[in-house]
Design a protein around this motif. Structure first.
Motif, PDB file in Angstrom:
ATOM      1  N   ALA A   1      48.677  34.802  38.285  1.00  0.00           N
ATOM      2  CA  ALA A   1      47.336  35.227  38.671  1.00  0.00           C
ATOM      3  C   ALA A   1      47.277  35.594  40.151  1.00  0.00           C
ATOM      4  O   ALA A   1      46.638  36.572  40.545  1.00  0.00           O
ATOM      5  CB  ALA A   1      46.321  34.135  38.351  1.00  0.00           C
ATOM      6  N   VAL A   2      47.962  34.797  40.976  1.00  0.00           N
ATOM      7  CA  VAL A   2      48.005  35.085  42.407  1.00  0.00           C
ATOM      8  C   VAL A   2      48.698  36.420  42.662  1.00  0.00           C
ATOM      9  O   VAL A   2      48.246  37.248  43.474  1.00  0.00           O
ATOM     10  CB  VAL A   2      48.726  33.952  43.167  1.00  0.00           C
ATOM     11  N   ALA A   3      49.808  36.643  41.954  1.00  0.00           N
ATOM     12  CA  ALA A   3      50.553  37.898  42.120  1.00  0.00           C
ATOM     13  C   ALA A   3      49.721  39.097  41.705  1.00  0.00           C
ATOM     14  O   ALA A   3      49.709  40.140  42.369  1.00  0.00           O
ATOM     15  CB  ALA A   3      51.843  37.836  41.302  1.00  0.00           C
ATOM     16  N   LEU A   4      48.988  38.956  40.585  1.00  0.00           N
ATOM     17  CA  LEU A   4      48.158  40.060  40.112  1.00  0.00           C
ATOM     18  C   LEU A   4      47.061  40.391  41.120  1.00  0.00           C
ATOM     19  O   LEU A   4      46.721  41.567  41.323  1.00  0.00           O
ATOM     20  CB  LEU A   4      47.541  39.708  38.763  1.00  0.00           C
TER      21      LEU A   4
ATOM     22  N   GLY B   1      40.832  40.157  36.492  1.00  0.00           N
ATOM     23  CA  GLY B   1      40.579  38.777  36.864  1.00  0.00           C
ATOM     24  C   GLY B   1      40.269  38.611  38.335  1.00  0.00           C
ATOM     25  O   GLY B   1      40.445  37.517  38.888  1.00  0.00           O
ATOM     26  N   GLU B   2      39.785  39.667  38.981  1.00  0.00           N
ATOM     27  CA  GLU B   2      39.553  39.664  40.423  1.00  0.00           C
ATOM     28  C   GLU B   2      38.647  38.516  40.853  1.00  0.00           C
ATOM     29  O   GLU B   2      38.876  37.880  41.890  1.00  0.00           O
ATOM     30  CB  GLU B   2      38.949  41.004  40.849  1.00  0.00           C
ATOM     31  N   TYR B   3      37.597  38.250  40.105  1.00  0.00           N
ATOM     32  CA  TYR B   3      36.640  37.236  40.530  1.00  0.00           C
ATOM     33  C   TYR B   3      36.836  35.889  39.839  1.00  0.00           C
ATOM     34  O   TYR B   3      35.982  35.011  39.905  1.00  0.00           O
ATOM     35  CB  TYR B   3      35.214  37.749  40.306  1.00  0.00           C
ATOM     36  N   SER B   4      37.988  35.734  39.181  1.00  0.00           N
ATOM     37  CA  SER B   4      38.339  34.440  38.595  1.00  0.00           C
ATOM     38  C   SER B   4      39.253  33.694  39.559  1.00  0.00           C
ATOM     39  O   SER B   4      40.022  34.310  40.310  1.00  0.00           O
ATOM     40  CB  SER B   4      39.069  34.640  37.257  1.00  0.00           C
ATOM     41  N   THR B   5      39.185  32.378  39.551  1.00  0.00           N
ATOM     42  CA  THR B   5      40.048  31.578  40.415  1.00  0.00           C
ATOM     43  C   THR B   5      41.498  31.716  39.973  1.00  0.00           C
ATOM     44  O   THR B   5      41.816  31.537  38.788  1.00  0.00           O
ATOM     45  CB  THR B   5      39.635  30.097  40.366  1.00  0.00           C
ATOM     46  N   ALA B   6      42.374  32.070  40.917  1.00  0.00           N
ATOM     47  CA  ALA B   6      43.796  32.222  40.606  1.00  0.00           C
ATOM     48  C   ALA B   6      44.426  30.842  40.469  1.00  0.00           C
ATOM     49  O   ALA B   6      44.568  30.117  41.448  1.00  0.00           O
ATOM     50  CB  ALA B   6      44.490  33.022  41.700  1.00  0.00           C
ATOM     51  N   SER B   7      44.792  30.468  39.227  1.00  0.00           N
ATOM     52  CA  SER B   7      45.302  29.120  38.972  1.00  0.00           C
ATOM     53  C   SER B   7      46.786  29.097  38.608  1.00  0.00           C
ATOM     54  O   SER B   7      47.305  28.061  38.229  1.00  0.00           O
ATOM     55  CB  SER B   7      44.497  28.468  37.844  1.00  0.00           C
ATOM     56  N   SER B   8      47.461  30.202  38.707  1.00  0.00           N
ATOM     57  CA  SER B   8      48.882  30.266  38.377  1.00  0.00           C
ATOM     58  C   SER B   8      49.561  31.284  39.281  1.00  0.00           C
ATOM     59  O   SER B   8      48.900  32.174  39.848  1.00  0.00           O
ATOM     60  CB  SER B   8      49.064  30.667  36.914  1.00  0.00           C
ATOM     61  N   PRO B   9      50.893  31.194  39.441  1.00  0.00           N
ATOM     62  CA  PRO B   9      51.620  32.181  40.255  1.00  0.00           C
ATOM     63  C   PRO B   9      51.382  33.608  39.764  1.00  0.00           C
ATOM     64  O   PRO B   9      51.276  34.540  40.567  1.00  0.00           O
ATOM     65  CB  PRO B   9      53.073  31.749  40.091  1.00  0.00           C
TER      66      PRO B   9
ATOM     67  N   GLY C   1      46.753  43.851  42.935  1.00  0.00           N
ATOM     68  CA  GLY C   1      45.490  44.554  42.751  1.00  0.00           C
ATOM     69  C   GLY C   1      44.915  45.079  44.052  1.00  0.00           C
ATOM     70  O   GLY C   1      44.314  46.164  44.083  1.00  0.00           O
ATOM     71  N   LYS C   2      45.083  44.328  45.145  1.00  0.00           N
ATOM     72  CA  LYS C   2      44.556  44.784  46.433  1.00  0.00           C
ATOM     73  C   LYS C   2      45.219  46.085  46.869  1.00  0.00           C
ATOM     74  O   LYS C   2      44.568  46.982  47.432  1.00  0.00           O
ATOM     75  CB  LYS C   2      44.768  43.715  47.502  1.00  0.00           C
ATOM     76  N   ILE C   3      46.509  46.189  46.603  1.00  0.00           N
ATOM     77  CA  ILE C   3      47.239  47.409  46.975  1.00  0.00           C
ATOM     78  C   ILE C   3      46.841  48.566  46.060  1.00  0.00           C
ATOM     79  O   ILE C   3      46.540  49.675  46.520  1.00  0.00           O
ATOM     80  CB  ILE C   3      48.753  47.152  46.895  1.00  0.00           C
ATOM     81  N   VAL C   4      46.808  48.284  44.761  1.00  0.00           N
ATOM     82  CA  VAL C   4      46.445  49.329  43.799  1.00  0.00           C
ATOM     83  C   VAL C   4      45.029  49.837  44.065  1.00  0.00           C
ATOM     84  O   VAL C   4      44.764  51.044  44.023  1.00  0.00           O
ATOM     85  CB  VAL C   4      46.572  48.796  42.358  1.00  0.00           C
ATOM     86  N   ASP C   5      44.114  48.923  44.360  1.00  0.00           N
ATOM     87  CA  ASP C   5      42.721  49.318  44.584  1.00  0.00           C
ATOM     88  C   ASP C   5      42.567  50.240  45.789  1.00  0.00           C
ATOM     89  O   ASP C   5      41.667  51.090  45.818  1.00  0.00           O
ATOM     90  CB  ASP C   5      41.843  48.077  44.770  1.00  0.00           C
TER      91      ASP C   5
ATOM     92  N   HIS D   1      37.724  47.169  40.265  1.00  0.00           N
ATOM     93  CA  HIS D   1      38.997  46.498  40.519  1.00  0.00           C
ATOM     94  C   HIS D   1      40.006  46.772  39.404  1.00  0.00           C
ATOM     95  O   HIS D   1      39.670  46.690  38.220  1.00  0.00           O
ATOM     96  CB  HIS D   1      38.790  44.984  40.644  1.00  0.00           C
ATOM     97  N   TRP D   2      41.216  47.056  39.786  1.00  0.00           N
ATOM     98  CA  TRP D   2      42.295  47.215  38.810  1.00  0.00           C
ATOM     99  C   TRP D   2      42.551  45.899  38.084  1.00  0.00           C
ATOM    100  O   TRP D   2      42.768  45.883  36.877  1.00  0.00           O
ATOM    101  CB  TRP D   2      43.552  47.670  39.544  1.00  0.00           C
ATOM    102  N   ASN D   3      42.514  44.790  38.824  1.00  0.00           N
ATOM    103  CA  ASN D   3      42.754  43.471  38.256  1.00  0.00           C
ATOM    104  C   ASN D   3      41.461  42.945  37.638  1.00  0.00           C
ATOM    105  O   ASN D   3      40.497  42.648  38.336  1.00  0.00           O
ATOM    106  CB  ASN D   3      43.241  42.512  39.349  1.00  0.00           C
TER     107      ASN D   3
END
Length: 423
Positions: free
Chosen positions: A83-86, A73-81, A90-94, A69-71
């Protein structure tokens, strides 16, 4: 012999994909079994990885590896805007990173593992999405993707199952590690009549010399395999409760073993399991301060080979993690399975031990004690039966390697020599 060829002057370019190098010994053991096959048949292969733990893979094998994964923090809970954006970016970059990586290979292998299982906590946009990117990229760029002796089930949420099914459909080669896995994918509507069933790849690993010879009726050394178990997707709201219940039951069983005079070795199969091992060890040390330290040992193994070395000196095994059970069976150790999925039961039934299974969700310590006691009394008988079945498993895996050489991998001089030797 295969009609597939690779450019003169180089070996085949083979990539490995999966949750490899992330601390799960079972996953890495399946990889090592396949690497041994390649070393024999394709010694000049150019090998690299797209995986979860590239640093660990590079350190262990000295081969190049890329993070899945490029991101980070892929398997960390997204707790901020942010983190959600990343995660979204990341899905597109991957998608582009995966396609570019796949393009560089003749074949990409997903070696064993439960890559089509949706039972444990899992979101479709996590690993299922990554697997779909892999097989779709293979179709797009003309690289063969092989899912080899993989596990599957019918559990998990609907979207997760759909993503897994599409990913499997796009693979060039599929084989399953048991009939249950094949039936599970058939139930999703996947046309897999020609797909074959072969044993788990770990059954091809070298087996250390068995050293245990405790006389019947004498206190034995028992391996208790633990797992950091928090339930399934449906248990997310009560994951801590599920975990605490499991650890308490297993701790109770360990206390009983010690009371009977048995020595106990706590076994792990993932670095996360060390938490469970530490909790059980602390409980026993606190409640039994005078206990000889040698009566309860916890030494987390760093590889599946090291785990099997620990098991080689045991008399019996009671385990939860699938590959703890696999390793015990490979060594023909009388085994009780505390299964978290149907694959445990299928594996045990195939070795003639169907009556020595329990579900982790309804773990009953009294029943576990009865199962252990009954198994211990039949130790020699069940051991011989497992020896016979292990020989069959190894033969079947050799058949699969021959099939892969003739239908999936490029033909080369080393392959020709091996195939001629088999004919």
């Amino acid at each position: 012999m295969s009609g597939n060829t690779f450019a003169a002057g180089r070996g085949p370019r083979i990539g490995f994909f999966g949750l490899l190098g992330s601390g799960n010994l079972g996953n890495d053991g399946s990889l090592e079994a396949f690497l041994a096959f390649l070393d024999k048949v394709y010694p000049d292969a150019e090998i690299d990885f797209l995986c979860a733990g590239p640093e660990a893979i590079e350190a262990r094998y000295g081969l190049p590896a890329t993070r899945m994964h490029w991101n980070r923090g892929e398997y960390s809970t997204a707790s901020s805007p942010r983190a959600v954006a990343l995660k979204g970016i990341g899905k597109i970059v991957d998608a582009f990173r995966t396609a570019a990586w796949v393009r560089r290979h003749d074949v990409v292998v997903v070696p064993g593992m439960g890559v089509l299982e949706g039972g444990l906590p899992l979101r479709w946009w996590g690993f299922p999405y990554s697997l779909l990117l892999l097989t779709a990229s293979g179709r797009l760029v003309g690289t063969k993707v092989a899912l080899v002796s993989v596990g599957a089930n019918t559990e998990g949420r609907r979207m997760t199952r759909r993503v897994f099914t599409l990913a499997a459909r796009l693979a060039h080669y599929r084989s399953f590690r048991d009939q249950m896995s094949k039936d599970a994918m058939r139930a999703t509507g996947l046309g897999i009549a020609d797909d074959l069933v072969y044993p788990d790849l770990a059954f091809a690993l070298p087996i250390p010399t068995r050293r245990s010879a405790t006389p019947p009726g004498q206190p034995t050394t028992v391996g208790v395999g633990v797992m950091t178990y928090h339930g399934s997707n449906d248990d997310r709201d009560r994951a801590d409760e599920v975990y605490a219940h499991y650890v308490a039951k297993l701790t109770q069983f360990v206390h009983w073993l010690i009371e009977q005079g048995h020595r106990v070795r706590l076994l792990t199969g993932d670095h996360e399991d060390e938490q469970v091992s530490a909790e059980i060890l602390a409980d026993v040390r606190t409640r039994r301060p005078d206990l000889d330290p040698s009566c309860l040992v916890a030494e987390p193994p760093r590889s599946l080979d090291e785990l099997m070395e620990q098991m080689a000196a045991l008399d019996t095994v009671v385990a939860t993690r699938f590959h703890n059970v696999v390793c015990a069976l490979m060594l023909s150790k009388p085994t009780v399975s505390i299964g978290y999925a149907g694959k445990n039961d299928v594996l045990m039934a195939g070795m003639g031990l169907a009556e020595f299974c329990q579900s982790i969700r309804t773990l009953d310590v009294d029943r576990l004690i009865s199962q252990y006691t009954a198994l211990e009394s039949r130790r020699d008988v069940v051991g011989q039966a497992m020896d016979d079945r292990n020989a069959v498993n190894r033969r079947l895996l050799e058949e699969q390697y021959a099939l892969l050489s003739s239908t999936v991998f490029p033909a080369g001089p080393a392959e020709a020599e091996v195939l001629e030797g088999r004919s």
